[in-house]
Design an enzyme around this catalytic site. Structure first.
Site, PDB file in Angstrom:
ATOM      1  N   ASP A  68      -9.955  -4.801   9.728  1.00  9.95           N
ATOM      2  CA  ASP A  68     -10.061  -5.003   8.281  1.00  9.95           C
ATOM      3  C   ASP A  68     -10.484  -6.411   7.902  1.00  9.95           C
ATOM      4  OD1 ASP A  68      -9.298  -2.457   7.169  1.00  9.95           O
ATOM      5  OD2 ASP A  68      -7.302  -2.834   7.963  1.00  9.95           O
ATOM      6  N   ARG A  98      -8.001   5.922   8.500  1.00 12.25           N
ATOM      7  CA  ARG A  98      -8.224   5.757   9.946  1.00 12.25           C
ATOM      8  C   ARG A  98      -6.935   5.914  10.737  1.00 12.25           C
ATOM      9  NH1 ARG A  98      -8.667  -0.033   8.839  1.00 12.25           N
ATOM     10  NH2 ARG A  98     -10.923   0.168   8.608  1.00 12.25           N
ATOM     11  N   ASP A  99      -5.821   5.377  10.206  1.00 12.20           N
ATOM     12  CA  ASP A  99      -4.539   5.454  10.907  1.00 12.20           C
ATOM     13  C   ASP A  99      -4.118   6.906  11.113  1.00 12.20           C
ATOM     14  OD1 ASP A  99      -4.331   2.674  10.885  1.00 12.20           O
ATOM     15  OD2 ASP A  99      -3.280   2.655   8.976  1.00 12.20           O
ATOM     16  N   THR A 104       2.763   1.834  13.750  1.00  2.00           N
ATOM     17  CA  THR A 104       1.488   1.285  14.182  1.00  2.00           C
ATOM     18  C   THR A 104       0.766   2.304  15.041  1.00  2.00           C
ATOM     19  OG1 THR A 104       0.516  -0.291  15.766  1.00  2.00           O
ATOM     20  CG2 THR A 104       2.856   0.068  15.945  1.00  2.00           C
ATOM     21  N   ARG A 152       0.843  -1.187   0.000  1.00  2.28           N
ATOM     22  CA  ARG A 152       0.000   0.000   0.000  1.00  2.28           C
ATOM     23  C   ARG A 152       0.877   1.236   0.000  1.00  2.28           C
ATOM     24  NH1 ARG A 152      -2.315   0.602   6.119  1.00  2.28           N
ATOM     25  NH2 ARG A 152      -1.742   2.778   5.880  1.00  2.28           N
TER      26      ARG A 152
END
Length: 452
Positions: free
Chosen positions: A227, A84-85, A442, A78
């Site tokens: 996900d 969202r992150d 993360t 990706r």
């Protein structure tokens, strides 16, 4: 391969002088000293002091600076900003990096479709307005341009949680900086039109209000935060709780700005969402995780696999949708079924039988990632939920179990840096229980900082 040769020569010449090297190190030291000075804590917990004062802030800063662009784990799979992150990263450190948080928020607003959902993955450059100089000739090499029709995906590829995270991020930014004028700044939508930041927020809430299933619970769409939990296009308990949280965050801003009509409208919306959550999602001792398109409830006491899920129970409490008695029961169930010495598992027991009505999660190896691992990102939600319930001792129990600092003496098990939160740790149903994977890039970093 970044830059050109002349620039490279300038840099080489500059740092051939070791005085310049020393000065650059000094500037770097001052840069981080300034950031770390914004918040320093002193508690009896040395691990917490070290993480919050140094490493946790550093990890959160790295994430807001680079998002997942610099991730070797994601490389090739990706590119661009994960909606969202990035929205959650932007919420965590407006005190130490307000300008970068603001930049990311504006990019996310540009990546919002006028209907109210976010582009799950996009490059900010798509929406940057650049002046192009017309050349008197056409290049012999065809360089394809960007066509908006190709990059604006439809609702079938929308993730139901993506844009909801942006609302509290905006509110946190305004509260931290005092930049009230930001709410009325005009920003383009990804597809068409232009509106105030404030109205972008309303479009997000209205989208989730419209996109509900037969029971009134928010649709899961392609997926929610998990996900791999696709629900076959069913309904997501987590998103309904997240919707409730986002509405109340927005109401705080609307009330402060004196926009009484919106306060009335969205207060009524919040009451409706809360009623649906309490009537449709409670299973007796905990909250279910969702409802598939075939109306099968998942995360119930009758389930053999995936009986209890962390996300929906933590968010029931954290959002304020749950009452105190149910909140206690729900979080006691999390402790009973999901807590381990390395942190809280995402769900349990792990799935072993493929079931596409539930989603791809049932095909993930047991104890890994979304299927029964100790997924770090939602662990801080449980810390905060326990604090909402007034149980600080349990919150600290959970904090200490996940804290990388405390796992330095078991590095042969952890196999990862003792100063970085990792995406996940192998769960009980895996033979490598306790092994950590995917450090640094993360959302666990930002939420661990924000929640603590």
């Amino acid at each position: 391969g970044e830059g050109n040769r002349e620039k490279g020569k300038e840099i080489r010449e500059k740092y051939s002088n070791f005085e310049n090297v020393d000065n650059s190190y000094k500037q770097l030291e001052e840069y981080w000293a300034d950031k770390m000075s914004r918040l320093q804590i002193n508690t009896p917990n040395e691990g917490m002091n070290t993480m919050i004062n140094i490493w946790n802030l550093y990890q959160s800063e790295v994430n807001i600076m680079f998002s997942r662009f610099a991730s070797f784990i994601e490389l090739g799979g990706r590119t661009g900003l994960g909606y969202r992150d990035t929205a959650q990263d932007s919420m965590t450190i407006p005190h130490s990096n307000p300008e970068k948080c603001k930049e990311r928020i504006l990019q996310l607003l540009n990546g919002l479709v006028s209907e109210g959902y976010g582009l799950h993955l996009f490059s900010p450059e798509w929406f940057e307005k650049k002046e192009e100089k017309k050349k008197p000739f056409k290049s012999p090499t065809v360089i394809p341009g960007i066509n908006k029709k190709d990059i604006i995906h439809g609702i079938e590829d929308a993730c139901s949680d993506d844009a909801l995270w942006l609302i509290p991020s905006i509110v946190e930014y305004i509260k931290e900086t005092g930049d009230l004028a930001f709410a009325d700044r005009e920003v383009d939508y990804a597809d068409k039109g232009r509106d105030r930041v404030y109205d972008h927020m309303k479009s997000i809430l209205d989208f989730s209000d419209r996109e509900v299933g037969k029971t009134g619970v928010c649709k899961g769409l392609r997926a929610d935060w998990n996900d791999c939990l696709n629900l076959g296009g069913g309904e997501s308990a987590m998103v309904s709780f997240l919707h409730y949280w986002a509405i109340n965050s927005f109401l705080e801003l609307a009330g402060y700005l004196g926009r009484d009509d919106d306060v009335e409208k969205y207060t009524a919306m919040a009451c409706k969402v809360k009623k649906v959550c309490e009537t449709q999602l409670w299973d007796g001792d905990w909250y279910i995780r969702g409802i598939t398109k075939n109306l099968k409830k998942i995360g119930t006491k009758n389930d053999v696999e995936g009986k209890v899920h962390l996300e929906s129970n933590a968010w029931a409490v954290l959002s304020g949708a749950s009452d105190y008695e149910r909140g206690i029961k729900a979080m006691d169930s999390v402790h009973k079924y999901l807590a381990t010495k390395y942190g809280i598992m995402l769900n349990a027991p792990s799935y072993t039988v493929p079931d596409d009505d539930i989603g791809f999660v049932t095909r993930v190896y047991p104890g890994v990632k979304e299927n029964g691992s100790i997924f770090s990102h939602p662990n801080p939600w449980a810390w905060a939920a326990e604090c909402v319930l007034g149980r600080g001792d349990r919150a600290m129990e959970y904090y200490n179990s996940l804290c990388p600092y405390n796992q330095n003496d078991m590095i042969e098990i952890r196999e990862s840096e003792p100063y970085s939160y990792c995406q996940f740790i192998m769960g009980k149903d895996h033979t490598a229980f306790g092994r950590a994977r995917h450090p640094f890039m993360t959302g666990s970093g930002g939420w661990s900082y924000f929640s603590a």
